[in-house]
Design a protein around this motif. Structure first.
Motif, PDB file in Angstrom:
ATOM      1  N   ILE A 139     -41.465 -28.041  16.652  1.00 11.34           N
ATOM      2  CA  ILE A 139     -42.541 -27.452  16.674  1.00 11.34           C
ATOM      3  C   ILE A 139     -42.229 -25.975  17.452  1.00 11.34           C
ATOM      4  CG2 ILE A 139     -44.761 -27.225  17.723  1.00 11.34           C
ATOM      5  CD1 ILE A 139     -44.444 -29.014  15.156  1.00 11.34           C
TER       6      ILE A 139
ATOM      7  N   ALA B 247     -52.424 -26.993  13.531  1.00 15.23           N
ATOM      8  CA  ALA B 247     -51.260 -27.818  13.239  1.00 15.23           C
ATOM      9  C   ALA B 247     -50.785 -27.738  11.890  1.00 15.23           C
ATOM     10  CB  ALA B 247     -51.548 -29.266  13.725  1.00 15.23           C
TER      11      ALA B 247
ATOM     12  N   SER C   3     -49.684 -31.232  16.028  1.00 15.84           N
ATOM     13  CA  SER C   3     -48.498 -30.725  15.369  1.00 15.84           C
ATOM     14  C   SER C   3     -47.425 -31.630  15.350  1.00 15.84           C
ATOM     15  CB  SER C   3     -48.000 -29.292  16.147  1.00 15.84           C
ATOM     16  OG  SER C   3     -48.153 -29.337  17.263  1.00 15.84           O
TER      17      SER C   3
ATOM     18  N   LYS D 149     -56.167 -29.569  15.033  1.00 13.40           N
ATOM     19  CA  LYS D 149     -55.770 -30.026  13.731  1.00 13.40           C
ATOM     20  C   LYS D 149     -55.382 -29.053  12.703  1.00 13.40           C
ATOM     21  CE  LYS D 149     -58.587 -33.579  13.786  1.00 13.40           C
ATOM     22  NZ  LYS D 149     -59.176 -34.896  13.279  1.00 13.40           N
TER      23      LYS D 149
END
Length: 240
Positions: free
Chosen positions: A135, A231, A82, A228
């Protein structure tokens, strides 16, 4: 009560408890299948509050091992996906989409500005801290698991594979011991006269083999792929 709250929490149950229970499944099944005198005891234990307490304990162990494993993986990955995906230098997300994400974050977070490519190149450590703060803001924004159900499922999927990988070394040792121990019992009882082996004992052997194969299939690449995917889904919130 923390024990019951965590037991009925979907994330705790799916991402932390289930990896540990699956890892230990061959042990429970083998004891049940090979030792008839233990079946009533195991049935009672599994249906009792003792099982809830044990489940709570192993979920905490799973969590701690998973967090330690994640710390190691973050170093290998050069940061959480992320955070990496927000970097100018990362090409996973196309530049136009990434610019749209940067613009959204700058408009939505007070006193926030995304680093430039030059700043990122000259001071990667501090610019990553800026991305990390964005984030954290996104994680706070998306706590509603009903509204962000897809993100919640991706988080559980990542948590499950991470914790399952963290338990892998111990799990493989335990389950190979259980497998070879079961084979040894079959030899001791039947001298490998397979016609005498009870179906329930074959079930135990099969479950041990299946769980070992599953453990071998879960790798760092599996966890990275799940990280992934999580993210990407998290950052897509910027396009709302």
């Amino acid at each position: 009560m923390d024990v019951l709250r965590d037991f009925f929490n979907p994330y705790e149950r799916n991402a932390r408890l289930y990896p540990a229970l699956i890892t230990l499944l061959p042990t429970f099944v083998s004891l049940y299948c090979f030792f008839e005198e233990l079946r009533d005891i195991l049935t009672t234990v599994i249906g009792s509050i003792f099982f809830v307490a044990v489940s709570y304990l192993i979920s905490k162990v799973s969590r701690e091992l998973g967090k330690k494993k994640q710390d190691t993986l973050i170093i290998e990955w050069d940061g959480m996906p992320s955070t990496r995906f927000l970097r100018h230098s990362d090409s996973t997300i196309d530049p136009l989409t990434k610019q749209r994400y940067h613009t959204f974050l700058e408009k939505s977070i007070a006193n926030f500005r995304c680093p430039t490519l030059e700043e990122e190149t000259n001071d990667k450590e501090n610019t990553d801290k800026v991305y990390d703060s964005a984030i954290k803001w996104l994680l706070t924004k998306t706590r509603d698991t009903q509204k962000y159900s897809l993100l919640f499922r991706e988080n559980i999927s990542y948590g499950f594979t991470r914790n399952f990988l963290a338990l892998k070394p111990w799990g493989l040792v335990i389950n190979f011991i259980i497998l070879f121990g079961s084979i040894g019992l079959i030899y001791k009882r039947y001298q490998f006269d397979f016609n005498k082996v009870l179906p329930i004992e074959w079930v135990s052997i099969l479950i041990s083999i299946v769980i070992i194969i599953l453990q071998l299939l879960i790798t760092k690449e599996t966890v990275h792929s799940k990280a992934k995917a999580y993210a990407r889904t998290l950052l897509e919130v910027c396009d709302e």
